[in-house]
Design a protein around this motif. Structure first.
Motif, PDB file in Angstrom:
ATOM      1  N   TYR A 124       0.824  -1.206   0.000  1.00 56.36           N
ATOM      2  CA  TYR A 124       0.000   0.000   0.000  1.00 56.36           C
ATOM      3  C   TYR A 124       0.863   1.263   0.000  1.00 56.36           C
ATOM      4  CZ  TYR A 124      -2.988   3.701   1.749  1.00 56.36           C
ATOM      5  OH  TYR A 124      -3.637   4.892   1.910  1.00 56.36           O
ATOM      6  N   LEU A 125       1.907   1.263   0.805  1.00 53.65           N
ATOM      7  CA  LEU A 125       2.766   2.439   0.892  1.00 53.65           C
ATOM      8  C   LEU A 125       3.483   2.717  -0.422  1.00 53.65           C
ATOM      9  CD1 LEU A 125       4.345   1.986   4.438  1.00 53.65           C
ATOM     10  CD2 LEU A 125       2.550   3.578   3.753  1.00 53.65           C
ATOM     11  N   GLU A 126       3.679   1.682  -1.222  1.00 52.50           N
ATOM     12  CA  GLU A 126       4.338   1.850  -2.512  1.00 52.50           C
ATOM     13  C   GLU A 126       3.410   2.453  -3.562  1.00 52.50           C
ATOM     14  OE1 GLU A 126       5.616  -2.071  -3.367  1.00 52.50           O
ATOM     15  OE2 GLU A 126       7.292  -2.028  -1.938  1.00 52.50           O
ATOM     16  N   ARG A 127       2.100   2.412  -3.285  1.00 52.43           N
ATOM     17  CA  ARG A 127       1.155   2.982  -4.232  1.00 52.43           C
ATOM     18  C   ARG A 127       1.211   4.497  -4.188  1.00 52.43           C
ATOM     19  NH1 ARG A 127      -4.059   0.202  -2.039  1.00 52.43           N
ATOM     20  NH2 ARG A 127      -5.004   2.024  -3.039  1.00 52.43           N
ATOM     21  N   GLN A 128       0.874   5.110  -5.309  1.00 53.26           N
ATOM     22  CA  GLN A 128       0.860   6.564  -5.366  1.00 53.26           C
ATOM     23  C   GLN A 128      -0.324   7.084  -4.565  1.00 53.26           C
ATOM     24  OE1 GLN A 128       0.411   8.061  -9.289  1.00 53.26           O
ATOM     25  NE2 GLN A 128       0.958  10.153  -8.782  1.00 53.26           N
ATOM     26  N   VAL A 129      -0.151   8.219  -3.905  1.00 54.69           N
ATOM     27  CA  VAL A 129      -1.260   8.808  -3.176  1.00 54.69           C
ATOM     28  C   VAL A 129      -2.334   9.234  -4.166  1.00 54.69           C
ATOM     29  CG1 VAL A 129       0.181   9.597  -1.282  1.00 54.69           C
ATOM     30  CG2 VAL A 129      -0.209  11.108  -3.241  1.00 54.69           C
ATOM     31  N   VAL A 130      -3.520   9.518  -3.656  1.00 58.13           N
ATOM     32  CA  VAL A 130      -4.629   9.929  -4.510  1.00 58.13           C
ATOM     33  C   VAL A 130      -4.232  11.175  -5.299  1.00 58.13           C
ATOM     34  CG1 VAL A 130      -7.001  10.782  -4.514  1.00 58.13           C
ATOM     35  CG2 VAL A 130      -6.314   8.975  -2.914  1.00 58.13           C
ATOM     36  N   PRO A 131      -4.417  11.175  -6.623  1.00 63.05           N
ATOM     37  CA  PRO A 131      -4.071  12.359  -7.426  1.00 63.05           C
ATOM     38  C   PRO A 131      -4.839  13.591  -6.957  1.00 63.05           C
ATOM     39  CG  PRO A 131      -4.524  10.456  -8.832  1.00 63.05           C
ATOM     40  CD  PRO A 131      -4.936  10.073  -7.444  1.00 63.05           C
ATOM     41  N   GLN A 132      -4.235  14.737  -7.120  1.00 63.08           N
ATOM     42  CA  GLN A 132      -4.831  15.988  -6.667  1.00 63.08           C
ATOM     43  C   GLN A 132      -5.968  16.389  -7.601  1.00 63.08           C
ATOM     44  OE1 GLN A 132      -5.214  17.744  -4.071  1.00 63.08           O
ATOM     45  NE2 GLN A 132      -3.682  19.370  -3.995  1.00 63.08           N
ATOM     46  N   THR A 133      -7.203  16.169  -7.204  1.00 61.18           N
ATOM     47  CA  THR A 133      -8.358  16.584  -7.980  1.00 61.18           C
ATOM     48  C   THR A 133      -8.698  18.031  -7.640  1.00 61.18           C
ATOM     49  OG1 THR A 133      -9.936  15.891  -6.281  1.00 61.18           O
ATOM     50  CG2 THR A 133      -9.255  14.221  -7.903  1.00 61.18           C
ATOM     51  N   SER A 134      -9.633  18.616  -8.393  1.00 60.49           N
ATOM     52  CA  SER A 134     -10.013  20.006  -8.130  1.00 60.49           C
ATOM     53  C   SER A 134     -10.632  20.154  -6.742  1.00 60.49           C
ATOM     54  CB  SER A 134     -10.994  20.494  -9.199  1.00 60.49           C
ATOM     55  OG  SER A 134     -12.154  19.678  -9.229  1.00 60.49           O
ATOM     56  N   ASP A 135     -11.439  19.158  -6.314  1.00 64.78           N
ATOM     57  CA  ASP A 135     -12.058  19.240  -4.994  1.00 64.78           C
ATOM     58  C   ASP A 135     -11.035  19.045  -3.871  1.00 64.78           C
ATOM     59  OD1 ASP A 135     -14.575  19.860  -5.822  1.00 64.78           O
ATOM     60  OD2 ASP A 135     -15.370  17.834  -5.701  1.00 64.78           O
ATOM     61  N   LEU A 136     -10.076  18.139  -4.080  1.00 61.05           N
ATOM     62  CA  LEU A 136      -9.021  17.974  -3.081  1.00 61.05           C
ATOM     63  C   LEU A 136      -8.188  19.247  -2.966  1.00 61.05           C
ATOM     64  CD1 LEU A 136      -7.759  14.312  -3.613  1.00 61.05           C
ATOM     65  CD2 LEU A 136      -8.567  15.304  -1.466  1.00 61.05           C
ATOM     66  N   LYS A 137      -7.992  19.907  -4.088  1.00 60.74           N
ATOM     67  CA  LYS A 137      -7.263  21.177  -4.064  1.00 60.74           C
ATOM     68  C   LYS A 137      -8.040  22.211  -3.249  1.00 60.74           C
ATOM     69  CE  LYS A 137      -5.142  24.657  -7.065  1.00 60.74           C
ATOM     70  NZ  LYS A 137      -4.910  25.069  -8.473  1.00 60.74           N
ATOM     71  N   LYS A 138      -9.367  22.197  -3.387  1.00 57.41           N
ATOM     72  CA  LYS A 138     -10.202  23.120  -2.616  1.00 57.41           C
ATOM     73  C   LYS A 138     -10.088  22.844  -1.117  1.00 57.41           C
ATOM     74  CE  LYS A 138     -13.693  23.852  -6.222  1.00 57.41           C
ATOM     75  NZ  LYS A 138     -15.106  23.569  -6.620  1.00 57.41           N
ATOM     76  N   VAL A 139     -10.020  21.557  -0.759  1.00 59.82           N
ATOM     77  CA  VAL A 139      -9.841  21.213   0.649  1.00 59.82           C
ATOM     78  C   VAL A 139      -8.563  21.834   1.181  1.00 59.82           C
ATOM     79  CG1 VAL A 139      -9.408  19.327   2.290  1.00 59.82           C
ATOM     80  CG2 VAL A 139     -11.150  19.046   0.521  1.00 59.82           C
ATOM     81  N   TYR A 140      -7.473  21.686   0.429  1.00 55.14           N
ATOM     82  CA  TYR A 140      -6.193  22.236   0.872  1.00 55.14           C
ATOM     83  C   TYR A 140      -6.252  23.768   0.928  1.00 55.14           C
ATOM     84  CZ  TYR A 140      -1.224  22.796   1.584  1.00 55.14           C
ATOM     85  OH  TYR A 140      -0.021  23.138   2.116  1.00 55.14           O
ATOM     86  N   GLN A 141      -6.921  24.381  -0.033  1.00 57.52           N
ATOM     87  CA  GLN A 141      -7.037  25.841  -0.041  1.00 57.52           C
ATOM     88  C   GLN A 141      -7.800  26.328   1.191  1.00 57.52           C
ATOM     89  OE1 GLN A 141      -8.893  26.115  -3.895  1.00 57.52           O
ATOM     90  NE2 GLN A 141      -6.995  26.714  -4.913  1.00 57.52           N
ATOM     91  N   ARG A 142      -8.844  25.593   1.557  1.00 53.49           N
ATOM     92  CA  ARG A 142      -9.599  25.969   2.753  1.00 53.49           C
ATOM     93  C   ARG A 142      -8.741  25.832   3.998  1.00 53.49           C
ATOM     94  NH1 ARG A 142     -15.763  24.525   1.025  1.00 53.49           N
ATOM     95  NH2 ARG A 142     -15.517  26.034  -0.635  1.00 53.49           N
ATOM     96  N   LEU A 143      -7.970  24.756   4.054  1.00 52.34           N
ATOM     97  CA  LEU A 143      -7.068  24.560   5.192  1.00 52.34           C
ATOM     98  C   LEU A 143      -6.032  25.677   5.254  1.00 52.34           C
ATOM     99  CD1 LEU A 143      -6.461  20.707   5.025  1.00 52.34           C
ATOM    100  CD2 LEU A 143      -7.657  21.955   6.825  1.00 52.34           C
TER     101      LEU A 143
END
Length: 236
Positions: A22-41
């Motif tokens: 699992y750790l070798e897998r790539q993290v979830v790609p940055q979608t527009s909504d995930l970007k919004k989450v980070y922007q809010r944070l």
């Protein structure tokens, strides 16, 4: 016949292999909504660390609240949806207590709803008569925040795994990506309510801010129209 200890050892070796994979897998790609989450944070973090807003936001619980919000985002990026929601729930609990403390609102460390209601009552009584729209928006955000907390709490109370082998627990935990978009929307909604609380609590300070500076910050995470509405409400 192998001993129970050997069975446990094999289970955890299998779990360890799955976790390494699992750790070798790539993290979830940055979608527009995930970007919004980070922007809010980012905006939440910025407000919490502005010196002139410390008297409204700084408390014994503020650092934990913000840290848990970022932990929730990290869990999202690695598809740990249950962990993300439960961590967000913990952050909301810390945030409410953290907002009560500077206003000297009595709170119970184990009663989110009671704390939220007492805080909302204290804030709403402080509004000027010309601030009816902001009061209404704050009350709505308060009700929504309770719904967010309740929904996250229901997840806590209904957790259960039918496979009691160690590898079964891990497999279920590592394969939650099917509901990613729904969970991201849930987190986005909760963080918008958090920001509405922060903007309302800090409105006296925002009244003397340069409007263009406040607008620029809010537009990091909100639409231009919503940002302008918040600025207008703060300037009443």
């Amino acid at each position: 016949m192998s001993s129970p200890y050997e069975w446990v050892r094999k289970q955890f070796l299998q779990s360890e292999d799955e976790f390494k994979h699992y750790l070798e897998r790539q993290v979830v790609p940055q979608t527009s909504d995930l970007k919004k989450v980070y922007q809010r944070l980012y905006v939440i973090f910025l407000f919490y660390h502005r010196p002139e807003l410390q008297k409204y936001l700084k408390s014994n619980y503020s650092d934990a609240a913000v840290s848990l919000m970022f932990d929730s985002y990290i869990a999202l990026r690695t598809s740990q949806l249950t962990a993300s929601v439960l961590t967000l729930r913990a952050s909301l609990d810390q945030a409410i207590k953290g907002w009560c403390e500077p206003l000297e609102v009595p709170f119970d460390s184990t009663r989110f709803k009671q704390n939220r209601l007492e805080l909302t009552k204290k804030v709403c009584t402080s509004f000027k008569s010309s601030s009816n729209l902001l009061r209404s928006k704050f009350q709505s955000a308060s009700d929504d925040l309770q719904n967010d907390f309740t929904e996250a709490s229901q997840l806590t109370h209904h957790l259960g795994v039918s496979n009691y082998e160690a590898s079964g627990y891990l497999s279920e935990a590592l394969n939650q990506s099917n509901n990613l978009s729904e969970t991201v929307r849930f987190v986005l909604h909760a963080l918008e309510n958090v920001l509405t609380f922060i903007i309302t609590l800090c409105r006296e300070s925002f009244q003397v801010w340069d409007s263009s500076e406040l607008l620029k910050i809010l537009q990091i995470t909100f639409s231009s129209t919503k940002s302008k509405t918040f600025v207008k409400l703060c300037k009443q």
